[in-house]
Design an enzyme around this catalytic site. Structure first.
Site, short mmCIF file in Angstrom:
data_model
loop_
_atom_site.label_atom_id
_atom_site.label_comp_id
_atom_site.label_asym_id
_atom_site.label_seq_id
_atom_site.Cartn_x
_atom_site.Cartn_y
_atom_site.Cartn_z
N GLY A 272 0.79 -1.14 0.06
CA GLY A 272 0.37 -0.32 0.12
C GLY A 272 1.21 1.22 0.07
O GLY A 272 0.99 1.70 1.10
N GLY B 70 0.92 3.98 -0.79
CA GLY B 70 -0.27 5.45 -0.95
C GLY B 70 0.80 6.98 -0.18
O GLY B 70 1.84 6.89 0.67
N GLY C 156 2.51 4.49 3.33
CA GLY C 156 3.02 3.80 3.33
C GLY C 156 3.94 3.90 2.85
O GLY C 156 5.40 4.17 3.43
N ASN D 20 -6.45 2.20 8.78
CA ASN D 20 -8.14 2.97 9.85
C ASN D 20 -9.03 1.72 10.11
O ASN D 20 -9.21 0.74 10.03
CB ASN D 20 -9.30 4.03 8.98
CG ASN D 20 -7.94 5.38 9.39
OD1 ASN D 20 -7.28 5.02 9.70
ND2 ASN D 20 -7.63 5.65 7.85
N LYS E 239 -9.17 6.54 18.21
CA LYS E 239 -8.37 6.83 17.09
C LYS E 239 -10.25 7.47 16.28
O LYS E 239 -10.19 8.37 15.08
CB LYS E 239 -7.60 5.99 15.72
CG LYS E 239 -7.28 7.04 14.53
CD LYS E 239 -6.02 6.23 14.34
CE LYS E 239 -6.26 7.21 12.55
NZ LYS E 239 -4.83 6.00 11.98
N GLU F 252 -14.10 3.77 3.43
CA GLU F 252 -13.90 3.06 3.80
C GLU F 252 -14.82 3.43 4.98
O GLU F 252 -15.13 2.95 6.17
CB GLU F 252 -12.61 3.12 4.64
CG GLU F 252 -11.11 2.48 4.15
CD GLU F 252 -9.82 2.98 4.78
OE1 GLU F 252 -8.40 2.18 5.11
OE2 GLU F 252 -9.40 4.19 5.41
#
Length: 308
Positions: free
Chosen positions: A12, A14, A17, A107, A189, A272
């Site tokens: 990942g 992006g 990452g 997340n 979070k 998400e």
């Protein structure tokens, strides 16, 4: 984890990452990035990180088109969206050996359990990233603020490896702390992610500064935060109510920050939805707890995403 000469894979690549993988590579670690859309640019030009902590470049990067090309690693960091978790069943096996650590920086709720179910709880750690970061061009990452990672073990309390990994992250310029309970940290979070990622979409494309500049939206942020904290407490995960003011004060320092879910929404990418909003509602209901504020936002987001 072999901290002397570890092989590290980033799945990942992006903004998240590339930033954390870039920090590890900057400080001498062998980091291999699984790349798709940015592969050609990064292969040719490397990675560029602009950061309030100091800009840096990695002219040469180990980037790959497949995990089979990378091979077995000591640490696998997953920074892809939770919406794509099904592909991990194919991506991860070539990266794993007997003591490989799988650290998911995803997340919401559910990713740790998914990985533990398929690859064994003993391999799985979770990391909560508190960072403002965007990918502004292929191979170019803009780190705006913060950057802490909170680490926890899926199987229970901290281990020797958890503490060792946190120490190494700190050596590489990544603020890091170890959490006694990973699931409690994930609920913590959500106190930020649920309202700010959600309202940035539901309120019509507003950044964090615009949300807090609207008195009605700030009140809604506070109601959502309180509901999450109270629900977490009823599930056995104590979070102080003082976190509400603390998070809002910290968010004001971010200026006009666009949360990642808003960026995904505007780009037409998958949001998400289930990991951040749906799963907390379902877990609460399974325990006989209603979350009317979060559920209302969840329904608004489902409608908005379906209608874009």
């Amino acid at each position: 984890m072999n901290l002397d000469h570890p092989r590290i894979a980033i799945v990942g690549s992006g903004a998240v990452g590339c930033y954390y993988g870039g920090r590890l590579a900057q400080h001498g670690h062998e980091v291999h990035f699984l790349m798709r859309s940015d592969y050609e640019v990064v292969k040719r030009d490397g990675l560029k990180i602009t950061s309030h902590d100091g800009n840096f470049e990695l002219p040469q990067v180990h980037c790959h088109r497949s995990t089979a090309e990378i091979g077995a690693c000591d640490l696998v960091i997953i920074a892809m969206k939770a919406t794509a978790n099904a592909v991990l069943l194919e991506l991860l096996p070539p990266l794993l050996k007997e003591k490989t650590m799988i650290l998911t920086l995803q997340n919401g709720l559910g990713s740790d359990d998914f990985l533990a179910r398929h690859f064994g709880s003993a391999h799985v750690l979770g990391g909560l990233c508190f960072v403002c970061i965007n990918r502004i061009a292929p191979g170019v990452i803009h780190h705006i603020a913060q950057g802490q990672i909170s680490l926890g073990e899926h199987s229970g309390g901290a281990q020797v490896r958890t503490e060792a990994l946190a120490v190494e992250f700190r050596r590489c310029g990544i603020e890091c702390k170890v959490e006694p309970s990973l699931i409690a940290a994930r609920w913590k979070k959500l106190v930020w992610n649920v309202p700010f990622n959600g309202l940035s979409i539901a309120a019509g494309g507003k950044d964090t500064a615009a949300i807090l500049a609207d008195a009605a939206l700030e009140r809604r942020v506070r109601r959502l935060m309180r509901e999450i904290i109270e629900t977490a407490g009823r599930l056995g995960h104590e979070i102080p109510l003082g976190l509400i003011d603390d998070m809002i004060d910290r968010t004001r320092t971010m200026s006009a920050y666009k949360p990642s879910s808003l960026i995904d929404f505007l780009a037409g990418s998958e949001v998400e939805l289930e990991a951040i909003w749906g799963e907390p509602v379902r877990r609460a209901k399974a325990a006989g707890i209603e979350m009317p504020e979060v559920e209302r936002l969840y329904e608004e987001l489902k409608e908005g995403i379906a209608g874009r």
